[in-house]
Motif scaffolding. Structure first.
Motif, PDB file in Angstrom:
ATOM      1  N   UNK A  23      36.316  21.509 -83.473  1.00  0.00           N
ATOM      2  CA  UNK A  23      35.976  22.927 -83.369  1.00  0.00           C
ATOM      3  C   UNK A  23      34.534  23.082 -82.893  1.00  0.00           C
ATOM      4  N   UNK A  24      33.847  21.963 -82.646  1.00  0.00           N
ATOM      5  CA  UNK A  24      32.458  22.028 -82.209  1.00  0.00           C
ATOM      6  C   UNK A  24      32.348  21.906 -80.712  1.00  0.00           C
ATOM      7  N   UNK A  25      31.455  22.699 -80.132  1.00  0.00           N
ATOM      8  CA  UNK A  25      31.227  22.672 -78.683  1.00  0.00           C
ATOM      9  C   UNK A  25      29.754  22.356 -78.461  1.00  0.00           C
ATOM     10  N   UNK A  26      29.480  21.269 -77.733  1.00  0.00           N
ATOM     11  CA  UNK A  26      28.112  20.771 -77.571  1.00  0.00           C
ATOM     12  C   UNK A  26      27.568  21.109 -76.199  1.00  0.00           C
ATOM     13  N   UNK A  27      26.341  21.593 -76.185  1.00  0.00           N
ATOM     14  CA  UNK A  27      25.617  21.861 -74.943  1.00  0.00           C
ATOM     15  C   UNK A  27      24.267  21.192 -75.037  1.00  0.00           C
ATOM     16  N   UNK A  28      23.839  20.544 -73.965  1.00  0.00           N
ATOM     17  CA  UNK A  28      22.528  19.900 -73.979  1.00  0.00           C
ATOM     18  C   UNK A  28      21.948  19.899 -72.589  1.00  0.00           C
ATOM     19  N   UNK A  42      40.211  19.025 -71.995  1.00  0.00           N
ATOM     20  CA  UNK A  42      40.377  17.568 -72.004  1.00  0.00           C
ATOM     21  C   UNK A  42      40.005  16.948 -73.350  1.00  0.00           C
ATOM     22  N   UNK A  43      39.791  17.799 -74.390  1.00  0.00           N
ATOM     23  CA  UNK A  43      39.418  17.336 -75.732  1.00  0.00           C
ATOM     24  C   UNK A  43      38.063  16.644 -75.749  1.00  0.00           C
ATOM     25  N   UNK A  44      37.179  17.060 -74.832  1.00  0.00           N
ATOM     26  CA  UNK A  44      35.815  16.516 -74.798  1.00  0.00           C
ATOM     27  C   UNK A  44      34.826  17.677 -74.649  1.00  0.00           C
ATOM     28  N   UNK A  45      34.675  18.506 -75.672  1.00  0.00           N
ATOM     29  CA  UNK A  45      33.886  19.741 -75.542  1.00  0.00           C
ATOM     30  C   UNK A  45      32.380  19.497 -75.518  1.00  0.00           C
ATOM     31  N   UNK A  46      31.911  18.823 -74.487  1.00  0.00           N
ATOM     32  CA  UNK A  46      30.487  18.516 -74.339  1.00  0.00           C
ATOM     33  C   UNK A  46      30.092  18.703 -72.882  1.00  0.00           C
ATOM     34  N   UNK A  47      28.992  19.429 -72.650  1.00  0.00           N
ATOM     35  CA  UNK A  47      28.462  19.622 -71.302  1.00  0.00           C
ATOM     36  C   UNK A  47      26.987  19.251 -71.321  1.00  0.00           C
ATOM     37  N   UNK A  48      26.588  18.399 -70.399  1.00  0.00           N
ATOM     38  CA  UNK A  48      25.200  17.980 -70.259  1.00  0.00           C
ATOM     39  C   UNK A  48      24.591  18.696 -69.071  1.00  0.00           C
ATOM     40  N   UNK A  49      23.540  19.454 -69.299  1.00  0.00           N
ATOM     41  CA  UNK A  49      22.845  20.186 -68.240  1.00  0.00           C
ATOM     42  C   UNK A  49      21.654  19.345 -67.789  1.00  0.00           C
ATOM     43  N   UNK A  50      21.683  18.895 -66.544  1.00  0.00           N
ATOM     44  CA  UNK A  50      20.635  18.022 -66.009  1.00  0.00           C
ATOM     45  C   UNK A  50      19.729  18.793 -65.062  1.00  0.00           C
ATOM     46  N   UNK A  51      18.455  18.374 -65.014  1.00  0.00           N
ATOM     47  CA  UNK A  51      17.508  18.993 -64.101  1.00  0.00           C
ATOM     48  C   UNK A  51      16.111  18.482 -64.368  1.00  0.00           C
ATOM     49  N   UNK A  52      15.189  18.629 -63.405  1.00  0.00           N
ATOM     50  CA  UNK A  52      13.810  18.184 -63.602  1.00  0.00           C
ATOM     51  C   UNK A  52      13.146  18.934 -64.750  1.00  0.00           C
TER      52      UNK A  52
END
Length: 465
Positions: free
Chosen positions: A460-465, A284-294
């Motif tokens: 070309x950047x893929x973001x994980x947080x 979807x041209x939005x290479x970002x995933x946010x990992x949520x948790x306590x």
């Protein structure tokens, strides 16, 4: 176990030869299988020589993670040689080699879900002289034929994902093709269970998710390798020295990092979910995933030791790469710290993009930080330029590897001929404790989150947080 030469293995070395085949819909399982094979080889202090059918997976650095095996005297010539055979999603790949005769391997592993190996255009024949309908049929037929003549050799494991794949409603052609592929898998398994009788059924293992696959694969492969070594040199002797003897796998309150991937486990299902989400976001041209948790739930370990090693080794649904990686924490410098400084330092790191460093400028990280802060578009353009340069360099390495492998001249290997088999340098950026960016730095909390947007701008950047 043979005294023959695997690709890149000296002829005088005895080898344990493994064949792992997988269509494009089980890329996560393929990546987990490779990681487990390397991990178990390390546990037994066994050197490993890996080969791939996918030209993008082989590189001049492919054996950097190989185990440096201690000297066992005369037994030091024993080498584990896995071959990963990847079937592309689309047929007609000009660089798909002739499938090897699987009856010559010590262990053959087939991973299936919603599709089989493609219809073969090469001159392959079944043991009875007929033509195979698919690559998977060819693999299984030769293994079972050989095992009838030499009981117990080769070994065969067929892992089958029994989950239901998500079928796209549109376009119609894609939906119908998935249904045909799905029906072909059901018919293939039913036919072999009937014709192969108990021999094939005993080789089949069903699983529902990636974590269940990991547990099954680890148990089966470790038992197989232990039997092989017990037969060859004695299991107790093989286990007297192990790679991780001096590494404590219990991290206490510390997180697991990239180098701890070999003994980080228990979260494989979540790792697969993150990879699938990143693939969807990238499409979807939005290479970002946010990992949520306590707090304290293991988010950092999941991303650093679970997702990042699989992602950057290539072969996942997100892309082959090659990959570079960077990890940054906005609040690493404390109250006086600056997220732009920490991001710049991460981007110039050894495993990220040190090519951004200007040898004539010892304070390049300050210049990059200033660019990220004041001119994110300019910073993105520079990062994209470096990634493009690295991609062209990798293309040159690929041409050198392909020319002798497929008996082509280097001039004949063009980007057009390569089609989908082209390298593209990618960067995986992990922003740990993203909340620090939003809580501690007002300049980033009002929609102007340049440290994040700059990587998106490179495409070309893929973001994980």
């Amino acid at each position: 176990m043979r005294a023959e030469a695997n690709r890149g293995t000296p002829v005088d070395m005895r080898t344990i030869d493994i064949f792992v085949s997988s269509p494009a819909d089980v890329q996560n399982e393929r990546a987990v299988a490779e990681q487990l094979i390397r991990s178990v080889a390390a546990e037994f202090n066994l050197p490993i020589n890996v080969s791939y059918s996918n030209p993008l997976r082989g590189s001049k650095e492919e054996d950097k993670n190989s185990v440096e095996r201690e000297d066992f005297g005369d037994e030091s010539t024993l080498v584990l040689c896995p071959c990963f055979w990847e079937y592309p999603e689309l047929e007609g790949d000009d660089f798909l080699e002739q499938i090897p005769n699987t009856g010559r391997y010590d262990l053959v592993i087939c991973i299936l879900w919603s599709r089989l190996g493609p219809a073969l255009v090469q001159k392959c024949v079944m043991p009875d002289g007929s033509r195979p309908r698919t690559g998977t049929e060819y693999e299984v037929a030769w293994v079972l034929d050989q095992s009838k003549r030499t009981p117990g050799f080769p070994g065969l494991h067929v892992y089958r994902n029994r989950g239901t794949p998500a079928a796209p409603l549109e376009p119609k052609e894609k939906r119908e093709n998935l249904c045909r592929q799905w029906d072909a898998v059901q018919e293939f398994c039913a036919a072999w269970e009937k014709n192969g009788e108990t021999e094939f059924r005993e080789c089949c293992h069903d699983y529902q998710d990636l974590e269940e696959f990991e547990n099954l694969f680890r148990e089966h492969f470790r038992d197989f390798l232990a039997r092989q070594l017990d037969r060859e040199i004695g299991l107790k002797k093989a286990l007297r020295k192990v790679r991780y003897l001096e590494s404590n796998p219990f991290r206490g309150l510390n997180f697991f990092d990239f180098e701890h991937a070999a003994f980080y486990h228990g979260r494989t299902k979540a790792v697969g979910e993150v990879l699938d989400a990143l693939k969807s976001q990238a499409t979807a041209k939005k290479p970002f995933v946010l990992v949520l948790g306590p707090a304290g739930s293991g988010k950092s370990s999941l991303v650093r030791a679970g997702v990042l090693p699989l992602l950057t080794q290539g072969g996942t649904p997100v892309g082959n790469g090659p990959w570079r990686r960077a990890v940054t924490r906005p609040g690493a410098g404390g109250v006086a710290g600056d997220p732009f400084d920490t991001l710049a330092a991460a981007l110039l790191g050894k495993f990220a993009l040190p090519e951004l460093q200007d040898a004539a400028s010892p304070d390049e990280w300050r210049n990059l930080a200033s660019r990220l802060r004041n001119d994110p578009d300019g910073a993105a353009a520079r990062i994209a330029k470096v990634l493009d340069q690295l991609t062209r360099k990798e293309f040159g390495h690929l041409v050198v590897r392909l020319a002798p492998r497929f008996e082509y001249s280097k001039a004949a290997i063009t980007p057009k001929r390569l089609g989908r088999v082209k390298p593209m340098m990618r960067l995986a950026l992990v922003i740990d404790h993203l909340e620090e960016l939003l809580q501690g730095f007002p300049q980033c909390s009002s929609g102007n989150i340049s440290p994040l947007s700059v990587l998106w701008l490179t495409a070309r950047g893929y973001l994980l947080s």
